[in-house]
Write an enzyme that holds these catalytic residues in place. Structure first.
Site, short mmCIF file in Angstrom:
data_model
loop_
_atom_site.label_atom_id
_atom_site.label_comp_id
_atom_site.label_asym_id
_atom_site.label_seq_id
_atom_site.Cartn_x
_atom_site.Cartn_y
_atom_site.Cartn_z
N TYR A 49 49.62 1.43 -159.19
CA TYR A 49 50.93 1.91 -159.61
C TYR A 49 51.79 2.28 -158.40
O TYR A 49 52.96 1.87 -158.31
CB TYR A 49 50.78 3.13 -160.53
N LYS A 67 55.40 0.44 -157.11
CA LYS A 67 56.69 1.10 -156.95
C LYS A 67 57.17 1.02 -155.50
O LYS A 67 58.38 0.94 -155.24
CB LYS A 67 56.61 2.56 -157.42
#
Length: 250
Positions: free
Chosen positions: A173, A177
């Site tokens: 994750y 990002k």
């Protein structure tokens, strides 16, 4: 092709919000619709998109459902074609769609399949959508691209032991990002001679399905900053990474 026009003669802006059938995405769609924007509500599942459009209609707000799967380039191309045929341009793109995976974790233990899926959706899929929509955004007099990022995507904060994000080691994750932030930086530079403004926005820790409803903010709270940048006027600065408290270090 048609444009809806206010009584004052100002053409309404057209916005596509990805992953907009629930959570922050739905709230962003709601707030943009309240601001008089023509909202195209993108979701993988056409039925869920239609249900979200119906929910907004019950509040007196108008939106249109768009089937859009970030992992299906054919659906992305079809969405771009339908927007071109119906509206002729796009003024706002909010890249909100994103996923997490329970098998994500620190670099030594994260499931490779989970990391691959997260990065493929959150970064590669968002890149694919952005590429497909750019020709439509170029037709706008002042287009805005808002990438829903996270402070977890900050390399600076991930490497700072005093940061509250330091211990949140989710390699899939966080890396997705960080990659999304790279898209913001490079796209802003590539488009610097155009009126298109690109911004990474961290909405904060929001109570949604994505966070297991563990956040501090409501979806309404979390949507405010992305909407603010989506609607930002001539003072908008491209290539920023922002959160509610101000600019976030890359």
């Amino acid at each position: 092709m048609h444009d809806k026009v206010h009584q004052a003669g100002v053409t309404e802006r057209v916005a596509l919000v990805t992953g907009a059938n629930k959570g922050i995405g739905l709230e962003i769609a709601r707030q943009l619709a309240r601001a008089g924007v023509i909202v195209l509500l993108g979701a993988r599942d056409r039925g869920r998109a239609s249900a979200a459009v119906h929910a907004l209609a019950q509040q007196g707000l108008t939106a249109q459902a768009v089937q859009l799967d970030l992992e299906d380039e054919a659906s992305i191309a079809a969405a771009a074609a339908s927007i071109a045929a119906e509206h002729g341009r796009l003024d706002i793109l909010v890249n909100n769609a994103g996923i997490v995976d329970a098998e994500d974790g620190p670099p030594s233990a994260a499931s490779i399949a989970a990391v691959r899926k997260i990065v493929n959706t959150n970064f590669v899929g968002t890149l694919a959508v952005t590429q497909a929509m750019l020709p439509l955004l170029r037709r706008s007099p002042a287009a805005r691209i808002v990438n829903l990022s996270s402070s977890l995507g900050s390399l600076t904060l991930n490497g700072d032991p005093s940061s509250p994000y330091y211990s949140a080691r989710l390699i899939g994750y966080n890396a997705s990002k960080a990659a999304l932030n790279m898209l913001t930086v490079q796209l802003a530079e590539e488009l610097r001679d155009t009126p298109i403004v690109v911004t990474s926005v961290s909405p904060g820790y929001v109570k949604t399905d994505l966070t297991g409803h563990q956040g501090f903010l409501t979806a309404e709270d979390g949507a405010r900053l992305p909407v603010q940048h989506a609607l930002r006027g001539a003072d908008a600065v491209s290539g920023r990474f922002v959160e509610a408290s101000g600019d976030t270090p890359w």
